[in-house]
Every structure is written in C-alpha cells, then in structure tokens.
Enzyme design. Structure first.
Site, PDB file in Angstrom:
ATOM      1  CG  ASP A 102      -1.982  -1.021   1.177  1.00 11.87           C
ATOM      2  OD1 ASP A 102      -2.254  -1.517   0.075  1.00 11.87           O
ATOM      3  OD2 ASP A 102      -2.555  -1.347   2.240  1.00 11.87           O
TER       4      ASP A 102
HETATM    5  P1  NAP Z   1       0.819  -4.118   3.053  1.00  7.30           P
HETATM    6  O1  NAP Z   1       0.119  -3.160   2.167  1.00  7.30           O
HETATM    7  O2  NAP Z   1       0.050  -4.793   4.111  1.00  7.30           O
HETATM    8  O3  NAP Z   1       1.504  -5.219   2.115  1.00  7.30           O
HETATM    9  C1  NAP Z   1       2.344  -6.175   2.658  1.00  7.30           C
HETATM   10  C2  NAP Z   1       2.786  -7.104   1.536  1.00  7.30           C
HETATM   11  O4  NAP Z   1       3.744  -7.977   2.089  1.00  7.30           O
HETATM   12  C3  NAP Z   1       1.672  -7.950   0.987  1.00  7.30           C
HETATM   13  O5  NAP Z   1       1.229  -7.458  -0.259  1.00  7.30           O
HETATM   14  C4  NAP Z   1       2.290  -9.355   0.878  1.00  7.30           C
HETATM   15  O6  NAP Z   1       2.247  -9.798  -0.470  1.00  7.30           O
HETATM   16  C5  NAP Z   1       3.732  -9.151   1.309  1.00  7.30           C
HETATM   17  N1  NAP Z   1       4.191 -10.246   2.147  1.00  7.30           N
HETATM   18  C6  NAP Z   1       3.535 -10.894   3.135  1.00  7.30           C
HETATM   19  N2  NAP Z   1       4.287 -11.874   3.626  1.00  7.30           N
HETATM   20  C7  NAP Z   1       5.442 -11.867   2.948  1.00  7.30           C
HETATM   21  C8  NAP Z   1       6.618 -12.642   3.008  1.00  7.30           C
HETATM   22  N3  NAP Z   1       6.763 -13.682   3.866  1.00  7.30           N
HETATM   23  N4  NAP Z   1       7.633 -12.334   2.168  1.00  7.30           N
HETATM   24  C9  NAP Z   1       7.507 -11.330   1.278  1.00  7.30           C
HETATM   25  N5  NAP Z   1       6.419 -10.568   1.176  1.00  7.30           N
HETATM   26  C10 NAP Z   1       5.397 -10.821   2.004  1.00  7.30           C
HETATM   27  O7  NAP Z   1       2.087  -3.457   3.762  1.00  7.30           O
HETATM   28  P2  NAP Z   1       2.644  -1.965   3.805  1.00  7.30           P
HETATM   29  O8  NAP Z   1       2.976  -1.482   2.452  1.00  7.30           O
HETATM   30  O9  NAP Z   1       3.674  -1.985   4.881  1.00  7.30           O
HETATM   31  O10 NAP Z   1       1.410  -1.088   4.272  1.00  7.30           O
HETATM   32  C11 NAP Z   1       0.898  -1.142   5.572  1.00  7.30           C
HETATM   33  C12 NAP Z   1      -0.610  -1.181   5.510  1.00  7.30           C
HETATM   34  O11 NAP Z   1      -1.105  -1.569   6.806  1.00  7.30           O
HETATM   35  C13 NAP Z   1      -1.192   0.167   5.190  1.00  7.30           C
HETATM   36  O12 NAP Z   1      -2.384   0.011   4.473  1.00  7.30           O
HETATM   37  C14 NAP Z   1      -1.466   0.726   6.581  1.00  7.30           C
HETATM   38  O13 NAP Z   1      -2.435   1.731   6.606  1.00  7.30           O
HETATM   39  C15 NAP Z   1      -1.953  -0.521   7.298  1.00  7.30           C
HETATM   40  N6  NAP Z   1      -1.826  -0.463   8.764  1.00  7.30           N
HETATM   41  C16 NAP Z   1      -0.746   0.125   9.307  1.00  7.30           C
HETATM   42  C17 NAP Z   1      -0.652   0.228  10.683  1.00  7.30           C
HETATM   43  C18 NAP Z   1       0.514   0.969  11.293  1.00  7.30           C
HETATM   44  O14 NAP Z   1       0.372   1.474  12.400  1.00  7.30           O
HETATM   45  N7  NAP Z   1       1.639   1.034  10.621  1.00  7.30           N
HETATM   46  C19 NAP Z   1      -1.640  -0.334  11.502  1.00  7.30           C
HETATM   47  C20 NAP Z   1      -2.722  -0.987  10.897  1.00  7.30           C
HETATM   48  C21 NAP Z   1      -2.800  -1.041   9.521  1.00  7.30           C
HETATM   49  P3  NAP Z   1       2.246 -11.381  -0.785  1.00  7.30           P
HETATM   50  O15 NAP Z   1       1.131 -11.964  -0.010  1.00  7.30           O
HETATM   51  O16 NAP Z   1       2.080 -11.452  -2.268  1.00  7.30           O
HETATM   52  O17 NAP Z   1       3.570 -11.898  -0.339  1.00  7.30           O
END
Ligand code: NAP
Length: 497
Positions: free
Chosen positions: A424
């Site tokens: 994201d």
């Molecule tokens: P993300 O959008 O959740 O994407 C994480 C990616 O990691 C997934 O697309 C997944 O793709 C990949 N992944 C998972 N396991 C993996 C592995 N073992 N090896 C390699 N890749 C792996 O992560 P982000 O870009 O860090 O964004 C964070 C999101 O979480 C945002 O939408 C944010 O708003 C939300 N959020 C953040 C918080 C906070 O406080 N930081 C709290 C709650 C929610 P695959 O499955 O294809 O591997």
C-alpha cells in the site's frame, strides 16, 4: 502511611515519564521500557498499603487478580511472534481502557450503594432531633430531594463528571480496540460498511450523551448499565467501518482515549500516578494520531465519519499489462553493480523476518561501494514505528534510515528501489487515481526510480485490498518468494561475484 503511598505514586509517575522519554528513540527504548515497568511495579506494590485497600478479602482478591492477569500476560508475551505484536498492542490498549471504565463502574456502583445508607443515617438523625418516626423523617428528606441526588450527590459534581467522561472514553477504547485486534488478527473483515452507518453512529452517540447526563443525576443502576452498554456499542460502531489504510489512525486514537480515560479515573479516585500517566499517554497518543492522520493526508473527522479507506468504490478494473519477474540471484547481481539503492520495507518484511538477511545484503553492497538508504513510510507495517524497530533489531545504523518526506525526491535519482514486503505504501493509485479508496495518501515514489524490484510472494493486494499497478510498471521486476529466502538468494549471488 497515606503520605508514603502518595509519594510513591508520584515517584511511579516520574518513572512513567522517564520511560516514555526513553521510548522516543530506538536507542533508549529498551531502557525506557524498564523505567516504565519499574514505575508500574512500584504503583502496584504500594497500592497494597493504600488505606482504602484493607481487609484480608481485598488482599486475597488483588493477589488472585495480579497472579491470573500477570501470569496470562507473561505467558502470552513470551509466546507472541513479532508479526503478532500489533494485535497484542491493540489488545493491551483495550485492556487499559477497559480497566479505566471498570474503575468508573466500581465508583458509580459504590456511590449508588451509599445513597440509601446516607439517607438512612440522615433520616435517623432527623427522627431523633424532631422526635418523629424514621419513616416520616425519610419521607420528609425525600420531599426535599435527598436520596435522589444521584451519583453526582454522592461523588461530588466534579468527580462525577470526570468519572462519567472517563467511563465513556474507556468503554469506547475497550470495545474499539478489541475490534482493531480482530481486524489485525485477520479474524474480521477489514472494513464493513453498514447502510446508514453514520446515522446509526450519531444516534448511538446522542443516546450515550443522554444517558451520561442521566447517570450524573441517577440513583438507578440500570441507567448506569445502559450508559456503559452504549459506550461499548459506540466503540464497536466507530471501529467496524474503518478499514483499508486508515487503521493506524484509529489505533492511535484509541491509544489516546485510553490515556485520557485513565487520567480522568485517576482524578475520580484521587490517584496521582494514574492522573500523570494517563495524561502523558493521552497527550502522546493525540500527537501520534495527528501524525498518522497527516501521514494519510486525511483529517481525523474524515477517517472517522466518511467511511473512507473501505474498498467500496474501488475501481473494479484490474491493472493492465503483465508482471515481469526476475530471480533473486539476478536481482542481487543487478544491485551489486548499481550506484544508488533505496530499500523500502513493509509489513511483508516483518512476516518473513527478513531484516537480518537484508542487512547482510546491504553490508555486502556497501563493501562494493554502493550507496544504500532505507526509506520508511509512517504507516508501513502494522503499528507505528514497526519498520524502525525491525531495522534497529537487525543493527541497521539510524543514519541510514530516512522518513518519507526526507527521501521521496531521491527516488528519481536512484538506480534501484527495492520494495520488500511493502504494498500500500508504494501504490501509485494513492497518488494518481482519484477513484481509489486510498487516493490522497502520500506514498513513497518508488516508481520514479530507474528500476524497481518488488520482493513478495505473489501479485496480490496489500492491507487496503487495493490492487497495485506498480507491479505492472515498465521498470518493475517482481522477485517472487518469501522475503527471507529471496534476501538469502541475493546475498549468495553477491558473495559469488
Ligand atoms: P501491506 O500493504 O500490508 O503489504 C504487505 C505485503 O507484504 C503484501 O502485499 C504481501 O504480499 C507481502 N508479504 C507478506 N508476507 C510476505 C513474506 N513472507 N515475504 C515477502 N512478502 C510478504 O504493507 P505496507 O505497504 O507496509 O502497508 C501497511 C498497511 O497496513 C497500510 O495500508 C497501513 O495503513 C496498514 N496499517 C498500518 C498500521 C501501522 O500502524 N503502521 C496499523 C494498521 C494497519 P504477498 O502476499 O504477495 O507476499
């Protein structure tokens, strides 16, 4: 004895503040946790000496509660995996709000119980003075309004107001945090919009305010119970529709609310440690909420009431084109010959526990004269500071880690941007597609780099559920696989050069 107790509470509060200050930097965070923990132990131990806590039954009950809760926390704290930390933090935060609300409930119920006693005592005194029957004296006092002065009459208006406010905020933080926990733990859909959700929220909130006012005047336990139930319901209704990328904002908000509730209840029971600790947590949580809302480029009101962040309205068209993949070995070799590399970690790096291997790879690149930096998006991962903690754990020096606003312009001058487990936070839809639910959220502009390497297991969407066109970009290569394995492959490839 009371002096010793109050002084110890003050000391505990000072330890909390020192702890929080320590936690503001990864360098001193461990020490900060120890300070705050010492404060908590002191506050807990000294409570046994508090004049209000006397009698064997009380001591036994407290010891049982501490043993049960402490034992559970110790056991679950040791078992919890790094990737489950965010949901555990949400759960513990909810417990704090719930504890504050429970204190309010005890105080209110105690007030309700003492009301009839007060009336009885006053009626007996009046009966003796005026030489009338106790029934007649009770009736006379009731006619004057005594006995129905409610909780405010028993607690005092100021204490009653703060107890009621704390109860509401605490119940909202409790039930809301439990929903956040369920979402982070994958037990609940990330965003659920119920038709007319906003109207329902407004009605529940209005009812809660009404019952809060009634609670101030009431001598009925039923009114108090309905008030608490409305608080719990409101917390659920606030948290259920929030999804997509907006979760960090709401999690920080619940954190701030818990602090506030604890502070209010500290005032209600005259506990300075709770007042100071609650205020500090409330203030820190409020700042964090503002930071998170800024990171999402959304006013808090919008996050709470507009139902943004749900995948409703997302463009149904999938990205056009094809993903081009590359092996871990080729990706590693390509980076070994680059001049500038920026690494963007995301939640997947935490899942894969790839930080150590990535750091090993970066050290190899540095040995070859490649300039490497880490770029961190404020909401990357699942809790504020998630990526910083992982990189610190792996030993990455702080001066290699850059915040989004400090590094975003550098992508255009970078040979390779490596996205490991992030999705994201690098999704160009947030920047370019007004119909996207995450439109407006600032992102790391990795697509401006000459080459983009995306390390993840498949081509699917991230936490928000929004497809990512980055993976189909001309300059993007997908390195499919688990983050740790891919990083290991890259390390081997560079070592073999
Ligand atoms: P993300 O959008 O959740 O994407 C994480 C990616 O990691 C997934 O697309 C997944 O793709 C990949 N992944 C998972 N396991 C993996 C592995 N073992 N090896 C390699 N890749 C792996 O992560 P982000 O870009 O860090 O964004 C964070 C999101 O979480 C945002 O939408 C944010 O708003 C939300 N959020 C953040 C918080 C906070 O406080 N930081 C709290 C709650 C929610 P695959 O499955 O294809 O591997």
């Amino acid at each position: 004895m009371n002096f010793v107790v109050q002084l110890s509470y003050l000391l505990a509060a000072v330890l909390f503040i020192l702890g929080l200050k320590g936690m503001s930097s990864p360098r001193t965070a461990r020490k900060g946790i120890m300070w705050a923990g010492a404060g908590m132990v002191l506050a807990t131990l000294v409570t046994f000496l508090h004049p209000a806590v006397h009698g064997l039954t009380n001591y036994v009950l407290i010891v049982i509660a501490i043993a049960a809760a402490g034992g559970l926390a110790w056991w679950s704290g040791r078992r919890v995996g790094m990737t489950e930390m965010p949901q555990m933090v949400a759960l513990y935060n909810g417990m704090g709000g719930g504890a504050a609300a429970a204190i309010a409930a005890v105080e209110m119920l105690r007030a309700l119980r003492t009301l009839p006693n007060d009336l009885q005592v006053r009626a007996e005194a009046l009966a003796a003075d005026a030489d009338i029957s106790v029934q007649a004296a009770t009736a006379a006092l009731r006619a004057e309004g005594a006995g129905s002065v409610g909780i405010a009459g028993a607690l005092g208006a100021d204490v009653a107001i703060l107890a009621i406010l704390g109860a509401f905020i605490g119940t909202v933080a409790f039930s809301g945090s439990l929903i956040a926990w369920a979402k982070l733990d994958g037990r609940m859909k990330r965003s659920q919009l119920v038709p007319g959700q906003q109207i329902v929220n407004i009605v529940v909130f209005a009812l809660a305010v009404l019952f809060g006012i009634l609670t101030f005047f009431t001598d009925s336990a039923l009114v108090v119970a309905v008030f608490f139930a409305l608080g719990l319901l409101f917390g659920v209704f606030v948290a259920v529709p929030i999804g997509g990328a907006d979760m960090p904002v709401i999690i920080s908000l619940f954190n701030a609310l818990t602090g506030l509730a604890v502070g209010f209840e500290g005032y209600a029971i005259g506990n300075p440690a709770m007042i100071i600790a609650g205020t500090v947590v409330g203030a820190a949580g409020t700042l964090l909420t503002q930071l998170m809302a800024k990171a999402m480029n959304r006013p808090l009101t919008n996050v709470l009431f507009a139902g943004w962040g749900s995948s409703e309205g997302a463009s149904s068209e999938g990205p056009a084109g094809e993903m081009k993949d590359i092996s871990a070995e080729d990706a590693g070799i390509m980076m070994a010959y680059a001049e500038r590399v920026i690494i963007v970690p995301g939640y997947g790096m935490a899942v894969a526990q790839a930080q150590h291997k990535i750091w090993e790879f970066v050290e190899l690149l540095q040995d070859r004269g490649v300039e490497v930096k880490f770029a961190i998006h404020p909401v990357a991962g699942r809790m504020p500071g998630h990526m910083n903690v992982l990189l610190a754990e792996a030993g990455v020096p702080y001066d290699m880690i850059f915040d989004m606003e400090d590094i975003n312009e550098e992508f255009a001058m970078t040979d390779v941007a490596v996205v490991i487990g992030a999705n994201d936070v690098v999704n160009p839809a947030a920047r370019d597609d007004p119909s996207s639910p995450i439109y407006g959220m600032p992102i790391l502009n990795v697509d401006e780099a000459e080459n983009v390497m995306v390390i993840k297991r498949g081509g699917g969407a991230g936490f928000s559920g929004v497809e990512n066109h980055l993976f189909y970009g001309e300059n993007t290569r997908m390195v499919f696989g688990d983050g740790q394995k891919v990083a290991g492959g890259m390390v081997q490839a560079v070592k073999g050069l």
